[in-house]
Motif scaffolding. Structure first.
Motif, short mmCIF file in Angstrom:
data_model
loop_
_atom_site.label_atom_id
_atom_site.label_comp_id
_atom_site.label_asym_id
_atom_site.label_seq_id
_atom_site.Cartn_x
_atom_site.Cartn_y
_atom_site.Cartn_z
N LYS A 2 0.83 -1.20 0.00
CA LYS A 2 0.00 0.00 0.00
C LYS A 2 0.86 1.25 0.00
CE LYS A 2 -4.05 -2.07 1.94
NZ LYS A 2 -4.04 -3.32 2.52
N THR A 3 2.01 1.19 0.71
CA THR A 3 2.94 2.31 0.68
C THR A 3 3.46 2.52 -0.74
OG1 THR A 3 3.63 1.81 2.93
CG2 THR A 3 5.11 3.18 1.63
N LEU A 4 3.74 1.41 -1.44
CA LEU A 4 4.24 1.51 -2.80
C LEU A 4 3.19 2.09 -3.73
CD1 LEU A 4 6.08 -1.89 -2.97
CD2 LEU A 4 7.08 0.36 -2.67
N ILE A 5 1.94 1.68 -3.55
CA ILE A 5 0.86 2.21 -4.38
C ILE A 5 0.70 3.70 -4.13
CG2 ILE A 5 -1.63 2.12 -4.82
CD1 ILE A 5 -1.38 -0.95 -4.21
N ALA A 6 0.77 4.11 -2.87
CA ALA A 6 0.67 5.54 -2.55
C ALA A 6 1.84 6.30 -3.16
CB ALA A 6 0.65 5.73 -1.04
N LEU A 7 3.02 5.72 -3.14
CA LEU A 7 4.19 6.35 -3.75
C LEU A 7 3.96 6.56 -5.24
CD1 LEU A 7 7.15 7.31 -3.80
CD2 LEU A 7 7.79 4.92 -4.10
N ASP A 19 10.88 9.59 -10.11
CA ASP A 19 10.82 9.16 -8.72
C ASP A 19 11.19 7.69 -8.67
OD1 ASP A 19 9.77 11.46 -7.12
OD2 ASP A 19 8.20 11.34 -8.64
N GLY A 20 11.88 7.30 -7.61
CA GLY A 20 12.30 5.91 -7.47
C GLY A 20 11.55 5.21 -6.37
N TYR A 21 11.59 3.90 -6.41
CA TYR A 21 10.96 3.07 -5.39
C TYR A 21 11.73 1.77 -5.27
CZ TYR A 21 8.98 0.79 -9.50
OH TYR A 21 8.83 0.15 -10.69
N GLY A 22 11.56 1.09 -4.17
CA GLY A 22 12.16 -0.21 -3.94
C GLY A 22 11.28 -1.02 -3.00
N ASN A 29 13.85 -12.82 -0.48
CA ASN A 29 14.66 -13.46 -1.50
C ASN A 29 14.61 -12.73 -2.84
OD1 ASN A 29 16.39 -15.63 -2.32
ND2 ASN A 29 14.67 -16.48 -3.47
N ILE A 30 13.57 -11.93 -3.06
CA ILE A 30 13.43 -11.15 -4.29
C ILE A 30 13.27 -9.69 -3.90
CG2 ILE A 30 12.04 -10.72 -6.35
CD1 ILE A 30 11.06 -13.67 -6.07
N TYR A 31 14.01 -8.82 -4.55
CA TYR A 31 13.85 -7.39 -4.30
C TYR A 31 13.93 -6.63 -5.61
CZ TYR A 31 18.97 -7.50 -4.31
OH TYR A 31 20.29 -7.70 -4.64
N CYS A 32 13.25 -5.49 -5.65
CA CYS A 32 13.14 -4.71 -6.88
C CYS A 32 13.40 -3.24 -6.63
CB CYS A 32 11.75 -4.87 -7.48
SG CYS A 32 11.27 -6.57 -7.86
N ASN A 33 13.95 -2.58 -7.63
CA ASN A 33 14.14 -1.13 -7.65
C ASN A 33 13.54 -0.64 -8.96
OD1 ASN A 33 15.94 -0.54 -5.33
ND2 ASN A 33 17.22 -2.03 -6.39
N GLY A 34 12.92 0.52 -8.92
CA GLY A 34 12.35 1.05 -10.14
C GLY A 34 12.29 2.55 -10.13
N SER A 35 11.87 3.09 -11.25
CA SER A 35 11.69 4.53 -11.35
C SER A 35 10.47 4.83 -12.21
CB SER A 35 12.94 5.20 -11.93
OG SER A 35 13.14 4.79 -13.27
N LEU A 36 9.87 5.95 -11.91
CA LEU A 36 8.73 6.47 -12.65
C LEU A 36 9.08 7.84 -13.15
CD1 LEU A 36 6.07 5.69 -9.92
CD2 LEU A 36 6.31 4.46 -12.06
N ALA A 37 8.85 8.11 -14.42
CA ALA A 37 9.06 9.44 -14.97
C ALA A 37 7.69 10.01 -15.32
CB ALA A 37 9.95 9.38 -16.21
N GLY A 38 7.38 11.17 -14.81
CA GLY A 38 6.08 11.79 -15.05
C GLY A 38 6.03 12.49 -16.38
#
Length: 138
Positions: A2-7, A19-22, A29-38
């Motif tokens: 939910k924090t990620l959705i709000a982000l 903006d980035g997120y992780g 065991n699985i982790y992700c990093n990403g970015s959003l460009a508006g």
């Protein structure tokens, strides 16, 4: 999640900057990093790593990877997912967890966390599935 959705909602409303997120799965065991460009020309991307994996890699080792092969996956807004060479992954300490059964939308990329694994897909329908047992690129 939910924090990620709000982000993501916040990031979409802030205009043309990126903006980035992780996040990680509950097992870590699985982790992700990403970015959003508006903005109108905005795009999104995500890179996910799996620490412990089994079975053959999703793509054959090209033979020129100085790091580890079969643990790192990249996906953009459109086009195919890629397996990439990278350093040996370590268990994630991210505090944002994608609970099993939750789906998060990150611009043009949607990721679903399940007990069976993590699936991320872009607007072209391409993506990847990651679990300890198997990894697939589609």
């Amino acid at each position: 999640m939910k924090t990620l959705i709000a982000l993501c909602i916040f990031a979409a409303a802030t205009g043309a900057r990126a903006d980035g997120y992780g996040f990680r799965t509950p097992s870590g065991n699985i982790y992700c990093n990403g970015s959003l460009a508006g903005g109108a020309q905005g795009s999104s991307d995500i890179s996910c790593s799996i620490v412990e994996r089994g079975g053959p890699p999703a793509w054959p080792d090209p033979g020129n990877c100085p790091g580890v092969w079969g643990h790192h996956f990249d996906l953009g807004s459109t086009g195919p997912a890629r397996v990439v060479c990278g350093p040996a992954p370590r268990k994630s300490t991210y505090t944002d967890v994608a609970p099993y059964g939750e789906t998060g939308n990150f611009g043009d990329i949607t990721c679903q966390s399940e007990k069976t694994g993590l699936t991320c897909r872009n607007r072209s329908g391409n993506g990847f599935f990651l679990s300890r047992r198997s990894q697939r690129v589609f």
